[in-house]
Motif scaffolding. Structure first.
Motif, PDB file in Angstrom:
ATOM      1  N   ILE A  86       0.853  -1.203   0.000  1.00  9.75           N
ATOM      2  CA  ILE A  86       0.000   0.000   0.000  1.00  9.75           C
ATOM      3  C   ILE A  86       0.882   1.245   0.000  1.00  9.75           C
ATOM      4  CG2 ILE A  86      -1.717   1.283   1.356  1.00  9.75           C
ATOM      5  CD1 ILE A  86      -2.649  -1.493   2.433  1.00  9.75           C
ATOM      6  N   PRO A  88       0.666   5.751  -0.608  1.00 11.49           N
ATOM      7  CA  PRO A  88      -0.229   6.903  -0.822  1.00 11.49           C
ATOM      8  C   PRO A  88      -0.146   7.410  -2.266  1.00 11.49           C
ATOM      9  CG  PRO A  88       1.513   7.431   0.786  1.00 11.49           C
ATOM     10  CD  PRO A  88       1.798   6.067   0.263  1.00 11.49           C
ATOM     11  N   VAL A 109      -3.639   4.512  -2.108  1.00 11.18           N
ATOM     12  CA  VAL A 109      -4.739   5.007  -1.270  1.00 11.18           C
ATOM     13  C   VAL A 109      -4.790   6.536  -1.336  1.00 11.18           C
ATOM     14  CG1 VAL A 109      -4.889   3.071   0.349  1.00 11.18           C
ATOM     15  CG2 VAL A 109      -3.250   4.910   0.790  1.00 11.18           C
ATOM     16  N   ASP A 110      -5.996   7.059  -1.165  1.00  7.17           N
ATOM     17  CA  ASP A 110      -6.218   8.512  -1.216  1.00  7.17           C
ATOM     18  C   ASP A 110      -5.751   9.159   0.090  1.00  7.17           C
ATOM     19  OD1 ASP A 110      -7.002  10.924  -2.258  1.00  7.17           O
ATOM     20  OD2 ASP A 110      -9.168  10.575  -2.048  1.00  7.17           O
ATOM     21  N   PRO A 118      -2.571   9.915   3.795  1.00 10.23           N
ATOM     22  CA  PRO A 118      -3.784   9.147   4.091  1.00 10.23           C
ATOM     23  C   PRO A 118      -3.977   9.022   5.595  1.00 10.23           C
ATOM     24  CG  PRO A 118      -1.999   7.685   3.390  1.00 10.23           C
ATOM     25  CD  PRO A 118      -1.461   9.083   3.306  1.00 10.23           C
ATOM     26  N   THR A 122      -8.157   4.533   6.341  1.00 14.02           N
ATOM     27  CA  THR A 122      -8.128   4.335   4.880  1.00 14.02           C
ATOM     28  C   THR A 122      -7.072   3.289   4.511  1.00 14.02           C
ATOM     29  OG1 THR A 122      -8.832   6.605   4.555  1.00 14.02           O
ATOM     30  CG2 THR A 122      -7.792   5.535   2.660  1.00 14.02           C
ATOM     31  N   ILE A 123      -5.934   3.330   5.191  1.00 13.47           N
ATOM     32  CA  ILE A 123      -4.889   2.325   4.927  1.00 13.47           C
ATOM     33  C   ILE A 123      -5.399   0.941   5.331  1.00 13.47           C
ATOM     34  CG2 ILE A 123      -2.583   1.529   5.620  1.00 13.47           C
ATOM     35  CD1 ILE A 123      -1.799   4.509   5.869  1.00 13.47           C
ATOM     36  N   ALA A 126      -7.569  -0.919   2.972  1.00 19.43           N
ATOM     37  CA  ALA A 126      -6.934  -1.420   1.738  1.00 19.43           C
ATOM     38  C   ALA A 126      -6.122  -2.699   1.983  1.00 19.43           C
ATOM     39  CB  ALA A 126      -6.025  -0.332   1.160  1.00 19.43           C
ATOM     40  N   THR A 131      -1.189  -8.228   1.504  1.00 22.60           N
ATOM     41  CA  THR A 131      -0.455  -7.009   1.854  1.00 22.60           C
ATOM     42  C   THR A 131       0.769  -7.359   2.696  1.00 22.60           C
ATOM     43  OG1 THR A 131      -2.544  -5.809   1.924  1.00 22.60           O
ATOM     44  CG2 THR A 131      -0.630  -4.705   2.878  1.00 22.60           C
ATOM     45  N   ASP A 366     -10.714   8.371  -8.499  1.00 27.40           N
ATOM     46  CA  ASP A 366     -10.751   7.542  -7.285  1.00 27.40           C
ATOM     47  C   ASP A 366      -9.924   8.153  -6.149  1.00 27.40           C
ATOM     48  OD1 ASP A 366     -12.314   5.626  -8.572  1.00 27.40           O
ATOM     49  OD2 ASP A 366     -10.539   4.693  -9.468  1.00 27.40           O
ATOM     50  N   PHE A 367      -9.265   9.280  -6.417  1.00 28.47           N
ATOM     51  CA  PHE A 367      -8.390   9.906  -5.404  1.00 28.47           C
ATOM     52  C   PHE A 367      -8.742  11.403  -5.301  1.00 28.47           C
ATOM     53  CE2 PHE A 367      -6.447   6.320  -7.469  1.00 28.47           C
ATOM     54  CZ  PHE A 367      -6.050   5.539  -6.399  1.00 28.47           C
TER      55      PHE A 367
END
Ligand SMILES: Cc1ncc(COP(=O)(O)O)c(C=O)c1O
Length: 406
Positions: A86, A88, A109-110, A118, A122-123, A126, A131, A366-367
């Motif tokens: 993951i 950012p 990720v956003d 982020p 949010t992390i 994901a 991962t 998406d971000f």
């Protein structure tokens, strides 16, 4: 109110981030040039020891870039095909490209609304069982709460083991600390917060070796320091069991190649420059922090300067990032006006999904938070050669640009 015309624009030039090279730096490099040994050797080892002491960690391994250091962390963890990492969306390409270099998949990720990074939920959303690691970025020198992220990740057990951290029951946290040498959070220096941290000594960074980087791991990590150091050094030198200095000792020619590796070691010429700069690094940090405070005062009411200090953290004051807010649509006009006044500015960063190399896999829609942050961001010059007069000039020019744009 200060006016840019109070200054002589014909003679004022404000570069973005020139290196601050003093006579002592030049002397240190010349000493190495004259020493008879110029590639990785005793000075690189000295620089590593001084960096580790400065960061309060057991070991630092110097390499030729932060990019190499990030990639070495992934290789030491055995991250590869079938794994996810993951990253950012709001960062420089290096943070993500290294994941593909080792054959793993980047999961972007956003950022959190109104932030350059982020948030932890949010992390966590994901994370999958594939991962193996999360790469977080200390944007501008503000330390990411990597300690909190480590705690939050507990319970997310990845399928398969994690190389050098084979007992770890959660994805590893790798900090892209390209900007954050010397930053602190809850009394811990950058280097102690993530499992691994990679630093950059590129020409525009707070401490420079021209090009260069270092990798370290937190002091309380369950890892054998000697094993990890040997592994990372070997991976940065073709997978070779002896470095050039060891090989040139009389009778010691023989070596083995354990893996077909890359080459990213730091030569002593560059380490000498880094070691010399580290000797006055706290003084350089104090100057940078004072300049950031000057920008925050000078731009109050006009735009928001990213805060570099809080109750729990003190940043390394690497970038003076400004959120233009309602002035965002006028960013290019402001940049042009300041350029005409001889002032170099910058934008950090164009989110990865906006870049050609990432567009086929990711869509900026998406971000949305990263996109909005980017559209309103402007970075002002910040370096240890910036005088008070230049700082006032930049502020006055910014004000003038805003008045014209309005
Ligand atoms: C956030 C970030 N990560 C990584 C890097 C890569 O650093 P290096 O050039 O030392 O590989 C940079 C360089 O600008 C950066 O800004």
């Amino acid at each position: 109110m200060l006016r840019a015309r109070r200054f002589d624009a014909a003679v004022m030039k404000v570069p973005f981030s020139p290196p601050d090279i003093r006579q002592e730096d030049i002397d240190a490099v010349v000493d190495v040039l004259r020493s008879g040994w110029i590639t990785t050797g005793p000075v690189s080892r000295q620089f590593e020891a001084a960096l580790a002491a400065y960061m309060g960690v057991h070991q630092a391994v110097t390499v030729n870039s932060c990019t190499a250091a990030l990639e070495l962390a992934l290789r030491a963890l055995g991250v590869g095909p079938g794994d996810e990492v993951i990253v950012p969306a709001y960062t420089y390409t290096a943070s993500a490209a290294v994941v593909e270099h080792v054959g793993a998949q980047v999961v972007l990720v956003d950022t959190a609304p109104g932030e350059y990074r982020p948030d932890i939920p949010t992390i966590l959303a994901a994370v999958t069982e594939r991962t193996k690691a999360v790469i977080v970025v200390d944007i501008a020198g503000v330390p990411f709460p990597a300690d909190d992220l480590r705690t939050a990740l507990e319970g997310s057990r990845p399928a398969g083991r994690l190389g050098v951290l084979d007992r770890m029951e959660r994805p590893a946290v790798i900090v892209d600390g390209a900007h954050s040498l010397g930053a602190t959070r809850k009394g811990m220096r950058a280097g102690q917060l993530g499992d691994f941290t990679a630093f950059s000594f590129h020409a525009v960074k707070n401490l420079t070796t021209g090009e260069g980087g270092a990798l370290c791991w937190r002091p309380d990590l369950e890892i054998d320091d000697d094993v990890a150091t040997r592994l990372v050094r070997r991976l940065s030198l073709h997978g070779q069991t002896k470095d050039a200095l060891a090989k040139t000792q009389a009778g010691q020619w023989e070596y083995d190649i354990i893996e077909r590796g890359y080459k990213s070691n730091m030569p002593d010429i560059l380490a000498a420059l880094g070691l010399s700069q580290l000797g006055r690094y706290d003084e350089m940090l104090a100057t940078r922090r004072g300049l950031i405070a000057g920008y925050a005062d000078g731009l109050a009411g006009l735009a928001t300067v990213l805060p570099h200090a809080g109750t729990e953290f003190l940043s390394s004051a690497h970038l003076a990032m400004v959120d233009l807010g309602a002035l965002a649509p006028h960013r290019q006009q402001i940049i042009n006006h300041m350029a005409e006044a001889g002032i170099s500015t910058n934008v950090h960063y164009k989110p990865l999904p906006l870049l050609t190399a990432y567009r086929s896999n990711f869509d900026i829609v998406d971000f949305p938070n990263a996109h909005a942050q980017y559209l309103a961001e402007l970075t002002l010059p910040l370096h240890t050669l910036l005088t008070d007069e230049s700082l006032e000039y930049v502020i006055a020019s910014f004000r003038e640009a805003v008045e014209r744009a309005a």
